[in-house]
Design a protein around this motif. Structure first.
Motif, short mmCIF file in Angstrom:
data_model
loop_
_atom_site.label_atom_id
_atom_site.label_comp_id
_atom_site.label_asym_id
_atom_site.label_seq_id
_atom_site.Cartn_x
_atom_site.Cartn_y
_atom_site.Cartn_z
N LEU A 23 0.91 -0.92 0.53
CA LEU A 23 0.04 0.40 0.32
C LEU A 23 0.85 1.05 0.12
O LEU A 23 1.71 1.29 0.55
CB LEU A 23 -0.89 0.28 1.42
CG LEU A 23 -2.35 -1.17 0.78
CD1 LEU A 23 -2.32 -0.75 3.15
CD2 LEU A 23 -3.00 -0.80 -0.04
N ASN A 24 0.50 1.89 -0.59
CA ASN A 24 1.92 3.69 -0.95
C ASN A 24 0.38 4.56 -0.56
O ASN A 24 -0.02 4.87 -1.39
CB ASN A 24 2.02 3.60 -2.55
CG ASN A 24 2.96 3.97 -3.23
OD1 ASN A 24 4.12 4.85 -2.02
ND2 ASN A 24 3.34 5.13 -4.00
N LEU A 25 1.24 4.64 0.60
CA LEU A 25 0.16 6.00 1.08
C LEU A 25 0.95 7.37 0.75
O LEU A 25 1.77 7.40 0.36
CB LEU A 25 1.31 6.13 3.12
CG LEU A 25 0.37 5.15 3.85
CD1 LEU A 25 0.93 4.90 4.73
CD2 LEU A 25 -1.15 5.67 4.04
N PRO A 26 0.10 7.88 0.30
CA PRO A 26 -0.05 9.43 -0.83
C PRO A 26 0.63 10.55 -0.16
O PRO A 26 1.25 11.80 -0.52
CB PRO A 26 -0.71 9.83 -1.14
CG PRO A 26 -2.30 9.04 0.10
CD PRO A 26 -1.35 7.86 0.59
N LEU A 61 2.10 9.47 7.52
CA LEU A 61 1.34 9.60 7.98
C LEU A 61 2.00 9.21 9.73
O LEU A 61 1.51 9.33 11.04
CB LEU A 61 0.35 8.90 8.32
CG LEU A 61 -0.60 8.87 6.64
CD1 LEU A 61 -1.86 7.51 6.50
CD2 LEU A 61 -0.94 10.36 7.36
N THR A 102 -3.36 1.54 8.85
CA THR A 102 -3.70 1.91 7.66
C THR A 102 -3.76 -0.01 7.13
O THR A 102 -5.03 -0.35 6.67
CB THR A 102 -2.70 2.03 6.15
OG1 THR A 102 -2.01 3.70 6.82
CG2 THR A 102 -3.53 2.65 5.12
N ARG A 127 -7.04 -0.76 8.61
CA ARG A 127 -8.07 -0.77 7.96
C ARG A 127 -7.71 -1.31 6.24
O ARG A 127 -9.46 -2.27 6.82
CB ARG A 127 -7.80 0.83 7.29
CG ARG A 127 -8.79 1.06 6.70
CD ARG A 127 -9.12 2.60 6.80
NE ARG A 127 -9.02 3.78 7.79
CZ ARG A 127 -9.51 4.41 7.97
NH1 ARG A 127 -10.97 4.02 7.80
NH2 ARG A 127 -9.48 5.05 9.33
N TYR A 128 -7.73 -2.26 5.99
CA TYR A 128 -7.04 -3.03 4.42
C TYR A 128 -7.21 -4.29 5.31
O TYR A 128 -8.38 -4.64 4.45
CB TYR A 128 -5.36 -2.98 4.61
CG TYR A 128 -5.15 -3.69 3.09
CD1 TYR A 128 -5.78 -2.94 1.77
CD2 TYR A 128 -5.10 -4.85 3.13
CE1 TYR A 128 -5.61 -3.92 0.51
CE2 TYR A 128 -4.65 -5.69 2.39
CZ TYR A 128 -5.55 -5.45 0.77
OH TYR A 128 -5.27 -6.38 -0.41
N SER A 144 -6.42 9.46 3.36
CA SER A 144 -4.99 9.02 2.68
C SER A 144 -5.54 7.43 2.86
O SER A 144 -4.87 6.81 1.82
CB SER A 144 -3.78 9.94 3.86
OG SER A 144 -3.79 11.26 3.46
N GLN A 145 -6.02 7.04 4.09
CA GLN A 145 -5.48 5.35 4.34
C GLN A 145 -6.23 4.92 2.77
O GLN A 145 -6.20 4.49 2.65
CB GLN A 145 -5.91 5.08 5.31
CG GLN A 145 -4.85 5.71 6.37
CD GLN A 145 -5.30 5.03 7.69
OE1 GLN A 145 -6.71 4.71 8.36
NE2 GLN A 145 -4.39 5.62 8.78
N GLU A 146 -7.74 5.89 2.61
CA GLU A 146 -8.34 5.33 1.73
C GLU A 146 -8.40 5.16 0.94
O GLU A 146 -8.26 4.16 -0.50
CB GLU A 146 -9.72 5.88 2.66
CG GLU A 146 -10.35 5.95 3.48
CD GLU A 146 -10.93 4.50 3.68
OE1 GLU A 146 -11.75 3.73 2.46
OE2 GLU A 146 -11.86 4.23 4.37
N ILE A 147 -7.47 5.77 0.44
CA ILE A 147 -6.70 6.57 -0.67
C ILE A 147 -5.81 5.16 -1.42
O ILE A 147 -5.83 4.49 -2.51
CB ILE A 147 -6.28 7.46 -1.61
CG1 ILE A 147 -7.18 8.72 -1.87
CG2 ILE A 147 -5.12 7.71 -3.05
CD1 ILE A 147 -6.85 10.39 -1.54
N ALA A 148 -4.40 5.45 -0.70
CA ALA A 148 -4.05 4.07 -0.44
C ALA A 148 -4.52 3.17 -0.73
O ALA A 148 -4.38 1.57 -1.46
CB ALA A 148 -2.95 3.84 1.04
N ILE A 149 -5.23 2.07 0.03
CA ILE A 149 -6.46 0.75 -0.50
C ILE A 149 -6.70 0.92 -1.30
O ILE A 149 -6.88 -0.16 -2.27
CB ILE A 149 -7.36 1.11 1.42
CG1 ILE A 149 -6.57 0.69 2.32
CG2 ILE A 149 -7.99 -0.52 1.21
CD1 ILE A 149 -7.25 0.83 3.60
N ARG A 160 -6.56 2.15 -4.47
CA ARG A 160 -5.30 2.92 -5.34
C ARG A 160 -4.85 0.34 -5.16
O ARG A 160 -5.02 0.69 -6.47
CB ARG A 160 -4.33 2.89 -5.63
CG ARG A 160 -4.53 4.85 -5.52
CD ARG A 160 -3.02 5.57 -5.32
NE ARG A 160 -2.36 5.37 -6.47
CZ ARG A 160 -1.35 6.09 -6.70
NH1 ARG A 160 -1.36 7.34 -6.43
NH2 ARG A 160 -0.28 5.80 -6.78
#
Lengths: 229, 127
Positions: A55-58, A61, A69, A72-73, B101-106, B108
């Motif tokens: 997973l690549n964080l934009p 964090l 993250t 959550r995933y 950000s977390q939602e975006i990463a997931i 993607r």
């Protein structure tokens, strides 16, 4: 049983390949996902080149947000078990299957891999150990429970805590604080002896300079976490 | 006592400030929530400048020697309230950014993995 290994990675180019190999060999029942928290080295390029699951964080964090993250995933994708696992070569994947067994057998919500039960392997510097012992003391004071390795980054949780951590997880230095939260809410936490290695590359996020801030922040956060319930 | 010149000076400056807040509101550079807080500070200072006796009374109660200092003190306190509310909203924003950000990463990754699945299925059909 779907099981996921969460590997937070910030500039772990040098260690990551070995870590993934370790998981594939010694914990084949586990899926894994790397959380690239805006590394400035070749971590992302390496994940792509090797076809690693990542997973690549934009935006950056920090460790708490990166691990969250992963939770959550795991929660969104229906995993039953998620385990945090450092990508710097400190942890051994061979413990993961046993940790999962313990989680189920003892009916615990969290299993922590502890360096200080059998006191084998890399034990950290004496100053750090002193800090860790202080956290153990503070947790006992706040919750009445004994956690020998509250700063351990090797922690396995079930789906109940996954949901909880998805909603709320500390931003930085999350381990001792979240243990207090979990214990305060009467979830069950067990520890399991593990042997950890000294990190091969990179350095700890806690240096002498921010050590004081770390101790004060985490202590304060632990007390607040206890007061929430 | 405050001189008339100082009173008029303070009132003039505060009116200019109020005008610019309204200007920024119209340009949508500032949210109503924060604009209201700032306007409140502004109005309180104007009222105190118009009725210096209120300040004399207040400063006597609080033991502040000069009413002018009282204006500064009240202004400072109200500013601190606004700054603190900003700290809170920055924290809330940081939480929102974190979640997004977390939602975006997931998402993607899901899209990427989905693409692979679609490609594999397409390849199977060709065979």
């Amino acid at each position: 049983m779907k099981k996921l290994v969460i590997i937070p990675a910030f500039n772990e180019e040098g260690n990551l390949e070995k870590t993934i190999l370790d998981i594939k060999e010694n914990a084949p029942a586990f899926d894994y996902v790397i959380i690239n928290d805006c590394s400035t080295d070749g971590t992302l390029a390496m994940c792509r080149r090797h076809g690693f699951s990542y997973l690549n964080l934009p935006v950056n964090l920090g460790i708490g947000g990166a691990v969250q993250t992963g939770y959550r995933y795991a929660y969104y994708h229906g995993y039953d078990i998620a385990v945090q696992f450092d990508g710097d070569g400190q942890h051994s994947a061979s413990y993961l299957p046993e940790m999962a067994e313990r989680l189920e057998e003892t009916g615990s919500d969290m299993v922590i891999g502890s360096r200080f039960i059998t006191k084998e392997g890399f034990q950290s510097s004496s100053l750090r150990r002193l800090g860790i012992r202080y956290f153990t003391f503070l947790i006992r004071l706040l919750t009445g429970k004994k956690i020998t390795d509250p700063t351990s980054g090797m922690r396995m949780i079930n789906r109940k805590l996954m949901e909880k951590f998805t909603e709320e997880y500390p931003k930085d230095y999350p381990e001792p604080e979240s243990v207090v939260t979990v214990l305060s809410e009467k979830h069950r936490v067990t520890e399991m002896p593990v042997i950890m290695n000294e990190r091969e590359e990179g350095s700890s996020s806690i240096s002498l300079g921010n050590g004081v801030y770390y101790m004060v922040k985490v202590s304060f956060a632990m007390v607040i976490a206890r007061m929430k319930r | 006592m405050m001189s008339l010149r100082l009173q008029l000076g303070i009132i003039f400056i505060m009116l200019v400030v109020a005008g610019s807040i309204v200007h920024f509101l119209r340009r949508k550079s500032i949210d109503f929530r924060y604009a209201l807080a700032w306007l409140f500070v502004d109005v309180v200072i104007i009222i105190l400048a118009i009725f210096p006796r209120a300040m004399v009374w207040l400063s006597q109660i609080l033991g502040v020697a000069s009413p002018v200092n009282m204006v500064l003190f009240v202004g400072l306190c109200l500013s601190l309230v606004v700054i603190f509310s900003l700290s809170m909203s920055v924290s809330r924003l940081a939480d929102k950014v974190r979640k997004l950000s977390q939602e975006i990463a997931i998402i993607r990754k899901d899209v990427f993995d989905g693409d692979n699945r679609v490609r594999e299925e397409m390849n199977n059909i060709k065979d």
